[in-house]
Design an enzyme around this catalytic site. Structure first.
Site, PDB file in Angstrom:
ATOM      1  N   SER A   6       0.430  -1.172  -0.364  1.00 48.04           N
ATOM      2  CA  SER A   6      -0.058  -0.190   0.005  1.00 48.04           C
ATOM      3  C   SER A   6       0.886   1.100  -0.110  1.00 48.04           C
ATOM      4  O   SER A   6       1.534   1.280   0.915  1.00 48.04           O
ATOM      5  CB  SER A   6      -1.172  -0.179   1.486  1.00 48.04           C
ATOM      6  OG  SER A   6      -1.570   1.310   1.094  1.00 48.04           O
ATOM      7  N   HIS A  13      -1.305  -1.028  -4.472  1.00 46.52           N
ATOM      8  CA  HIS A  13      -2.786  -1.292  -3.702  1.00 46.52           C
ATOM      9  C   HIS A  13      -2.758   0.321  -3.274  1.00 46.52           C
ATOM     10  O   HIS A  13      -1.731   1.199  -2.374  1.00 46.52           O
ATOM     11  CB  HIS A  13      -2.253  -2.560  -2.367  1.00 46.52           C
ATOM     12  CG  HIS A  13      -3.599  -1.863  -1.315  1.00 46.52           C
ATOM     13  ND1 HIS A  13      -4.688  -2.959  -1.165  1.00 46.52           N
ATOM     14  CD2 HIS A  13      -4.031  -0.911  -0.470  1.00 46.52           C
ATOM     15  CE1 HIS A  13      -5.817  -2.301  -0.778  1.00 46.52           C
ATOM     16  NE2 HIS A  13      -5.088  -1.755  -0.307  1.00 46.52           N
ATOM     17  N   ASP A  70      -4.912   3.441  -1.236  1.00 48.03           N
ATOM     18  CA  ASP A  70      -5.921   3.486  -0.691  1.00 48.03           C
ATOM     19  C   ASP A  70      -6.565   4.702  -0.509  1.00 48.03           C
ATOM     20  O   ASP A  70      -5.937   6.115  -0.501  1.00 48.03           O
ATOM     21  CB  ASP A  70      -5.942   3.701   0.593  1.00 48.03           C
ATOM     22  CG  ASP A  70      -4.799   2.295   1.093  1.00 48.03           C
ATOM     23  OD1 ASP A  70      -6.070   1.131   1.188  1.00 48.03           O
ATOM     24  OD2 ASP A  70      -3.863   1.738   1.294  1.00 48.03           O
ATOM     25  N   MET A 126      -9.336   7.227   0.152  1.00 50.60           N
ATOM     26  CA  MET A 126     -10.786   7.945   1.289  1.00 50.60           C
ATOM     27  C   MET A 126     -10.948   8.953   1.325  1.00 50.60           C
ATOM     28  O   MET A 126     -10.626  10.068   0.443  1.00 50.60           O
ATOM     29  CB  MET A 126      -9.553   7.925   2.056  1.00 50.60           C
ATOM     30  CG  MET A 126      -8.714   6.625   2.361  1.00 50.60           C
ATOM     31  SD  MET A 126      -8.084   6.707   4.239  1.00 50.60           S
ATOM     32  CE  MET A 126      -7.026   5.498   4.034  1.00 50.60           C
ATOM     33  N   HIS A 153      -8.134   0.763  -3.466  1.00 51.21           N
ATOM     34  CA  HIS A 153      -9.596   0.124  -2.677  1.00 51.21           C
ATOM     35  C   HIS A 153      -9.949   1.317  -2.220  1.00 51.21           C
ATOM     36  O   HIS A 153      -9.161   2.561  -1.954  1.00 51.21           O
ATOM     37  CB  HIS A 153      -8.037  -0.193  -1.346  1.00 51.21           C
ATOM     38  CG  HIS A 153      -9.307  -0.699   0.435  1.00 51.21           C
ATOM     39  ND1 HIS A 153      -8.451  -0.527   1.281  1.00 51.21           N
ATOM     40  CD2 HIS A 153     -10.288  -0.667   0.087  1.00 51.21           C
ATOM     41  CE1 HIS A 153      -9.224  -0.581   1.859  1.00 51.21           C
ATOM     42  NE2 HIS A 153      -9.897  -0.637   1.726  1.00 51.21           N
ATOM     43  N   MET A 157     -12.252   3.247  -0.169  1.00 49.84           N
ATOM     44  CA  MET A 157     -13.161   3.196   0.800  1.00 49.84           C
ATOM     45  C   MET A 157     -13.430   4.904   1.169  1.00 49.84           C
ATOM     46  O   MET A 157     -13.330   5.609   1.644  1.00 49.84           O
ATOM     47  CB  MET A 157     -12.054   3.414   1.932  1.00 49.84           C
ATOM     48  CG  MET A 157     -11.115   2.480   3.049  1.00 49.84           C
ATOM     49  SD  MET A 157      -9.324   2.269   3.120  1.00 49.84           S
ATOM     50  CE  MET A 157      -8.901   2.618   2.066  1.00 49.84           C
ATOM     51  N   MET A 171     -10.603  -6.731   5.704  1.00 51.25           N
ATOM     52  CA  MET A 171      -9.821  -6.145   6.515  1.00 51.25           C
ATOM     53  C   MET A 171      -9.549  -6.245   7.909  1.00 51.25           C
ATOM     54  O   MET A 171     -10.853  -7.047   8.565  1.00 51.25           O
ATOM     55  CB  MET A 171     -10.852  -4.561   6.680  1.00 51.25           C
ATOM     56  CG  MET A 171     -10.850  -3.528   5.387  1.00 51.25           C
ATOM     57  SD  MET A 171      -9.543  -2.308   4.831  1.00 51.25           S
ATOM     58  CE  MET A 171      -8.886  -2.437   5.618  1.00 51.25           C
ATOM     59  N   GLY A 223      -8.935   3.148   7.412  1.00 48.99           N
ATOM     60  CA  GLY A 223      -8.379   4.498   7.741  1.00 48.99           C
ATOM     61  C   GLY A 223      -6.891   4.807   7.783  1.00 48.99           C
ATOM     62  O   GLY A 223      -7.202   6.055   7.184  1.00 48.99           O
ATOM     63  N   ASP A 277      -5.792  -7.378   4.818  1.00 48.49           N
ATOM     64  CA  ASP A 277      -4.816  -5.896   5.084  1.00 48.49           C
ATOM     65  C   ASP A 277      -5.606  -4.684   5.960  1.00 48.49           C
ATOM     66  O   ASP A 277      -6.318  -4.846   6.243  1.00 48.49           O
ATOM     67  CB  ASP A 277      -5.629  -5.102   3.734  1.00 48.49           C
ATOM     68  CG  ASP A 277      -5.864  -3.349   3.762  1.00 48.49           C
ATOM     69  OD1 ASP A 277      -4.633  -2.152   4.615  1.00 48.49           O
ATOM     70  OD2 ASP A 277      -6.576  -2.282   2.790  1.00 48.49           O
ATOM     71  N   GLY A 324      -1.499  -3.902   9.017  1.00 46.78           N
ATOM     72  CA  GLY A 324      -1.127  -4.668  10.093  1.00 46.78           C
ATOM     73  C   GLY A 324      -0.606  -5.714   9.603  1.00 46.78           C
ATOM     74  O   GLY A 324      -0.132  -6.762  10.612  1.00 46.78           O
ATOM     75  N   GLY A 354       1.553  -1.852   4.507  1.00 45.34           N
ATOM     76  CA  GLY A 354       1.557  -0.692   4.045  1.00 45.34           C
ATOM     77  C   GLY A 354       3.068  -0.418   5.006  1.00 45.34           C
ATOM     78  O   GLY A 354       4.333  -0.416   4.221  1.00 45.34           O
TER      79      GLY A 354
HETATM   80  C1  DX5 Z   1      -6.140   1.393   5.892  1.00 46.16           C
HETATM   81  C2  DX5 Z   1      -5.632   1.025   4.185  1.00 46.16           C
HETATM   82  C3  DX5 Z   1      -4.862  -0.054   4.148  1.00 46.16           C
HETATM   83  C4  DX5 Z   1      -2.853   0.752   5.167  1.00 46.16           C
HETATM   84  C5  DX5 Z   1      -2.318  -0.455   5.306  1.00 46.16           C
HETATM   85  O1  DX5 Z   1      -7.641   1.582   6.052  1.00 46.16           O
HETATM   86  O2  DX5 Z   1      -6.641   0.268   4.030  1.00 46.16           O
HETATM   87  O3  DX5 Z   1      -4.305  -0.164   3.341  1.00 46.16           O
HETATM   88  O4  DX5 Z   1      -2.103   1.194   3.911  1.00 46.16           O
HETATM   89  O5  DX5 Z   1      -1.225   0.190   6.275  1.00 46.16           O
HETATM   90  P1  DX5 Z   1      -0.831  -0.947   7.145  1.00 46.16           P
HETATM   91  O6  DX5 Z   1      -0.110  -2.239   6.851  1.00 46.16           O
HETATM   92  O7  DX5 Z   1       0.330  -0.114   7.748  1.00 46.16           O
HETATM   93  O8  DX5 Z   1      -1.641  -1.490   7.855  1.00 46.16           O
HETATM   94 ZN    ZN Z   2      -6.209  -0.895   2.056  1.00 45.86          ZN
END
Ligand code: DX5
Ligand code: ZN
Length: 243
Positions: free
Chosen positions: A34, A57, A59, A61, A90, A92, A161, A166, A199, A201, A221
């Site tokens: 990400s 990936h 994101d 938002m 992705h 959101m 998720m 977020g 996705d 952690g 990410g």
């Molecule tokens: C969070 C995103 C993820 C985020 C993951 O809402 O959808 O894609 O970038 O980041 P890490 O891998 O640090 O949890």
């Molecule tokens: Zn994501």
């Protein structure tokens, strides 16, 4: 790559063989870094640092579906021009029924909308396919998979998720693991061709727990972009999955 196993090759009615057959149905693991934690002022350079990724990936938002704001169509259009890697979008955002097809029109290979936001997820998945994009649906940690089992066949990928969407850098939620296992069983019942993405952690400490539960596509990410060499971090995650 990710070709389904030949069912005729597996003897039936033997539980041990059934397990082996399930394993054969599994897709090869994919790493989708990400760019949420990348330097947004230098996205072309940042994406060139993940040249070994299976996809980028992205994101998106909107500060309504999630309490954060990132980027939208114009930036994705520019990203499209800067890389040949597949784009895994992705969303959101609210109103994905309106916005998601526009990402497909830009030539994004895969577009993920959230089940909690889509008004007509089946119609939306079909619209994405009509635009030659893969259709994926995401579930927040507390959203059950059961209401969506009958429409799984409309999807190329299911995103579970493993944090509340977020923000990057949050801790992996182990409470999602049983749902990933249930999703794996449902996907295997359909032939195993639908990807199960996780996705949130995902790092060297958590990736195997998600893989053991049945995930095959891993978004990472901060684990990738906090590393000095993001491509090396991708290789480290792949090595763990190969064990
Ligand atoms: C969070 C995103 C993820 C985020 C993951 O809402 O959808 O894609 O970038 O980041 P890490 O891998 O640090 O949890
Ligand atoms: Zn994501």
């Amino acid at each position: 790559m990710n070709t389904p196993a030949d069912p005729a090759a597996s003897p039936a009615a033997d539980p041990a063989s059934d397990l082996a057959a399930d394993a054969q149905h599994r897709r090869s693991p994919c790493i989708h870094p990400s760019i949420l934690n990348a330097d947004f002022a230098n996205l072309a350079r940042e994406i060139s640092r993940i040249s070994t990724a299976d996809a980028v990936h992205v994101d998106v938002m909107d500060n309504h579906f999630v309490p954060n704001l990132t980027l939208g169509l114009p930036v994705v259009e520019s990203i499209r021009k800067t890389t040949d890697l597949p784009l895994d979008i992705h969303l959101m955002i609210e109103d994905p029924d309106i916005w998601a097809p526009q990402y497909a029109e830009l030539g994004c290979e895969s577009v993920t909308f959230h089940a909690e936001a889509a008004k007509a997820p089946v119609r939306l998945a079909r619209e994405l396919h009509a635009q030659q994009a893969q259709a994926a649906m995401a579930l927040k940690p507390a959203t059950g998979i059961e209401p969506y089992l009958d429409m799984l066949g409309e999807l190329d990928m299911l995103l579970m998720m493993t944090v509340e969407p977020g923000f990057g850098g949050q801790a992996f939620l182990d409470l999602v693991l049983p749902k990933i296992r249930r999703a794996r069983r449902a996907v295997d019942d359909l032939g195993g061709e639908i990807a199960i993405q996780v996705d949130g952690g995902i790092n060297a400490e958590t990736i195997l727990r998600a893989a053991d539960a049945g995930a095959d596509t891993f978004v990472a990410g901060s684990a990738v972009y906090s590393a000095e060499d993001p491509d090396a971090a991708i290789a480290d995650l792949r090595a763990l999955l190969a064990r």
